[in-house]
Design an enzyme around this catalytic site. Structure first.
Site: not given
Ligand SMILES: [Zn+2]
Length: 158
Positions: A62, A64, A92, A95
């Site tokens: 992801h 992040e 999420c 993260c």
């Protein structure tokens, strides 16, 4: 001048959320869900990244997560104390966990994510008693712009 040399107060330099949006649009161009993230320390952008799970065949890739890894390399530390994260979508659970472990100071995010978010939706990770470091959170910045980007991406893929 590279982005990393600019300060947000520099009128010629991009603000971090705008760079996160550039990363999100670049991710869409690669066929990835359009999410971008930027990490700032002392007014300087130290890392930016867009989503790459498909390209890297890595569900943890992801925006992040990639930005946190790059920022840790840039500051040569496993913690990002005093660093702020800008991301175009509510983080999420994974993260949020990484943000907490990294000791990030503030999180600025654009669109809320009622389905996958874990900050103001879902498990509300930072509010749990088992969360040992919670950043300050500011959500909903340029929310409609991010929501439109995501909507457009998913409509095109249908
Ligand atoms: Zn995530």
């Amino acid at each position: 001048m590279r982005n990393a040399d600019r300060k947000p107060s520099d009128p010629a330099g991009p603000d971090p959320m705008s760079v996160a949006f550039e990363e999100a649009r670049a991710a869409a161009g690669r066929g990835e869900v359009p999410v971008g993230a930027v990490i700032v320390k002392d007014g300087r952008i130290v890392a930016s990244a867009g989503n790459r799970p498909r390209e890297l065949r890595d569900p943890s890739a992801h925006a992040e997560m990639l930005a946190i890894r790059r920022a840790c390399e840039a500051v040569d530390d496993e913690r990002l104390s005093g660093c702020d994260l800008y991301v175009t979508l509510e983080p999420c659970t994974m993260c949020a966990g990484a943000i907490s472990f990294a000791r990030i100071r503030r999180v600025y995010y654009a669109a809320h994510d009622p389905k996958g978010g874990a900050v103001d939706n879902g498990v509300r990770f930072f509010g749990q008693p088992t969360c040992h470091h919670a950043p300050e959170v500011y959500g909903g910045i340029r929310e409609s712009e991010s929501a439109a980007l995501l909507k457009e991406f998913f409509e095109e893929r249908r």
